[in-house]
Design a protein around this motif. Structure first.
Motif, short mmCIF file in Angstrom:
data_model
loop_
_atom_site.label_atom_id
_atom_site.label_comp_id
_atom_site.label_asym_id
_atom_site.label_seq_id
_atom_site.Cartn_x
_atom_site.Cartn_y
_atom_site.Cartn_z
N UNK A 27 0.84 -1.20 0.00
CA UNK A 27 0.00 0.00 0.00
C UNK A 27 0.87 1.25 0.00
N UNK A 28 1.86 1.28 0.88
CA UNK A 28 2.74 2.45 0.97
C UNK A 28 3.55 2.62 -0.31
N UNK A 29 4.03 1.52 -0.88
CA UNK A 29 4.81 1.60 -2.12
C UNK A 29 3.97 2.14 -3.27
N UNK A 30 2.70 1.72 -3.33
CA UNK A 30 1.82 2.22 -4.39
C UNK A 30 1.56 3.71 -4.23
N UNK A 31 1.37 4.16 -3.00
CA UNK A 31 1.16 5.58 -2.76
C UNK A 31 2.40 6.38 -3.19
N UNK A 34 2.67 6.50 -6.94
CA UNK A 34 1.68 7.43 -7.47
C UNK A 34 2.13 8.87 -7.31
N UNK A 35 2.69 9.19 -6.17
CA UNK A 35 3.17 10.56 -5.94
C UNK A 35 4.29 10.92 -6.91
N UNK A 36 5.21 9.97 -7.12
CA UNK A 36 6.32 10.21 -8.05
C UNK A 36 5.79 10.46 -9.46
N UNK A 37 4.82 9.64 -9.89
CA UNK A 37 4.24 9.82 -11.22
C UNK A 37 3.55 11.17 -11.34
N UNK A 38 2.77 11.54 -10.32
CA UNK A 38 2.04 12.81 -10.37
C UNK A 38 3.00 14.00 -10.47
N UNK A 39 4.09 13.95 -9.72
CA UNK A 39 5.06 15.05 -9.76
C UNK A 39 5.77 15.10 -11.11
N UNK A 40 6.20 13.93 -11.59
CA UNK A 40 6.91 13.88 -12.88
C UNK A 40 6.03 14.38 -14.01
N UNK A 132 -1.28 19.65 -12.93
CA UNK A 132 -1.10 18.40 -12.20
C UNK A 132 -2.33 17.49 -12.20
N UNK A 133 -3.45 17.97 -12.77
CA UNK A 133 -4.70 17.21 -12.71
C UNK A 133 -4.59 15.77 -13.25
N UNK A 134 -4.10 15.55 -14.49
CA UNK A 134 -4.03 14.17 -14.98
C UNK A 134 -3.12 13.29 -14.13
N UNK A 135 -2.02 13.87 -13.65
CA UNK A 135 -1.10 13.09 -12.82
C UNK A 135 -1.72 12.66 -11.51
N UNK A 136 -2.58 13.51 -10.93
CA UNK A 136 -3.22 13.15 -9.67
C UNK A 136 -4.15 11.96 -9.85
N UNK A 137 -4.98 12.00 -10.88
CA UNK A 137 -5.93 10.90 -11.06
C UNK A 137 -5.20 9.61 -11.49
N UNK A 138 -4.08 9.75 -12.21
CA UNK A 138 -3.28 8.56 -12.53
C UNK A 138 -2.65 7.99 -11.26
N UNK A 139 -2.24 8.88 -10.36
CA UNK A 139 -1.69 8.43 -9.08
C UNK A 139 -2.75 7.70 -8.26
N UNK A 143 -2.67 3.96 -6.65
CA UNK A 143 -3.01 3.74 -5.25
C UNK A 143 -4.01 2.62 -5.06
N UNK A 144 -4.92 2.43 -6.03
CA UNK A 144 -5.91 1.35 -5.91
C UNK A 144 -5.25 -0.02 -5.96
N UNK A 145 -4.07 -0.12 -6.54
CA UNK A 145 -3.35 -1.40 -6.48
C UNK A 145 -3.00 -1.74 -5.04
N UNK A 146 -2.77 -0.72 -4.21
CA UNK A 146 -2.50 -0.97 -2.81
C UNK A 146 -3.68 -1.61 -2.12
N UNK A 147 -4.91 -1.21 -2.50
CA UNK A 147 -6.11 -1.84 -1.95
C UNK A 147 -6.21 -3.30 -2.38
N UNK A 148 -5.75 -3.59 -3.58
CA UNK A 148 -5.73 -4.97 -4.08
C UNK A 148 -4.83 -5.84 -3.21
#
Length: 313
Positions: A27-31, A34-40, A132-139, A143-148
């Protein structure tokens, strides 16, 4: 006897691995990913819109921690009975690694952090939000993989071929003790009674990726500015969250027969659409000159001719 579904999706047997005494939590790794992708992605879009390189990273220093705190606060407030009351352990309200981040709180408080960062950098918050909008929703999708991996946030029993198999998990130090939490391990892959279930984590993951693509497409077509791309992301996300939330079977508080998050999705959608159309009156996308910031460094001083002196300021 449990029926075997050949096309079902198996759940991971655990969400935590250990490197010696160090736990690696999916879960933490996915978060983090996601943050790295959103920033990039946000950096790339910001520069394409005329902004200065490094600005998104500087603002993320404020937005990310604010967003994490906001997401956890929303979850704890709306599901407070999970942590407070007879027999509960309030300290677990701080166990963010076990899952439980409300996107509504994350966006709200994250926006406060972004506003602080934008004020310090001297750039308009709506323009930054659009970048940053598209990056946030992609992140959010990552993050949903963490729920998996945590085997959480799924729907009711289903006979659909893409149903999700969910398993009984146990305490890794004592396999005789059930533990459905993030630290549990599915020894023997014993299916739970409702298995297979609706993979709502997967529905939201795919929906979020579609929203990211839609925002990028609309942004390129309409040259959205003044926060309109961000509003479009929020509206698109809430539409998906509305119907996906109705499929979920996990614990949730209800108002007038509907889950709290369903009502939140409705209200946020209306607010986002109103903003999207009202902000159109602000005209074309922001002038790139407004998005540029001066690089940090020693200030240059004006050279004076011999014998000259500065006037008092």
């Amino acid at each position: 006897m449990h029926t075997v579904f050949l096309a079902t999706i198996p759940s991971p047997d655990r969400g935590v691995w250990h490197l010696g005494p160090i736990p690696l939590r999916a879960y933490a790794l996915c978060i983090i990913l996601g943050i790295i992708l959103a920033i990039w992605w946000g950096e790339r879009r910001w520069q394409e819109r005329g902004g200065t390189k490094g600005t998104v990273v500087d603002i993320a220093v404020f937005a990310v921690p604010f967003g994490i705190v906001g997401g956890r606060l929303y979850h704890v407030i709306t599901d407070n009975e999970l942590y407070f009351g007879p027999g509960k352990e309030p300290i677990k309200a701080l166990y963010i690694w076990d899952g439980g981040l409300g996107i509504w709180g994350a966006i709200a408080l994250g926006a406060v952090g972004a506003w602080i960062g934008c004020r310090r950098k001297g750039v308009p918050l709506p323009a930054m939000a659009d970048a940053i909008a598209p990056g946030i929703v992609a992140a959010q999708a990552i993050g949903r993989l963490g729920n998996y991996f945590n085997q959480e946030l799924y729907g009711a029993h289903t006979s659909l071929p893409w149903g999700l198999e969910i398993y009984q998990r146990f305490d890794p130090s004592n396999p005789s003790i059930p533990d459905q939490g993030a630290d549990g391990v599915a020894f023997g892959h014993i299916p739970l009674p409702d298995s297979p279930v609706q993979p709502t984590f997967l529905y939201e993951l795919l929906w979020n990726l579609l929203v990211a693509a839609f925002v990028v497409w609309m942004d390129r077509r309409l040259k959205l500015g003044h926060g309109r791309a961000f509003a479009l992301y929020v509206a698109g996300y809430t539409v998906g969250r509305f119907w996906i939330e109705l499929l979920r079977s996990d614990h949730a508080n209800h108002i007038l027969g509907l889950r709290v998050n369903v009502w939140t999705a409705i209200l946020v959608f209306l607010g986002a659409m109103i903003y999207f159309f009202v902000a159109r009156s602000r005209g074309p996308r922001e002038d790139p000159e407004l998005l540029r910031t001066e690089p940090a460094g020693p200030q240059k001083t004006e050279e004076l001719e011999p014998g000259a002196h500065r006037d008092a300021e």
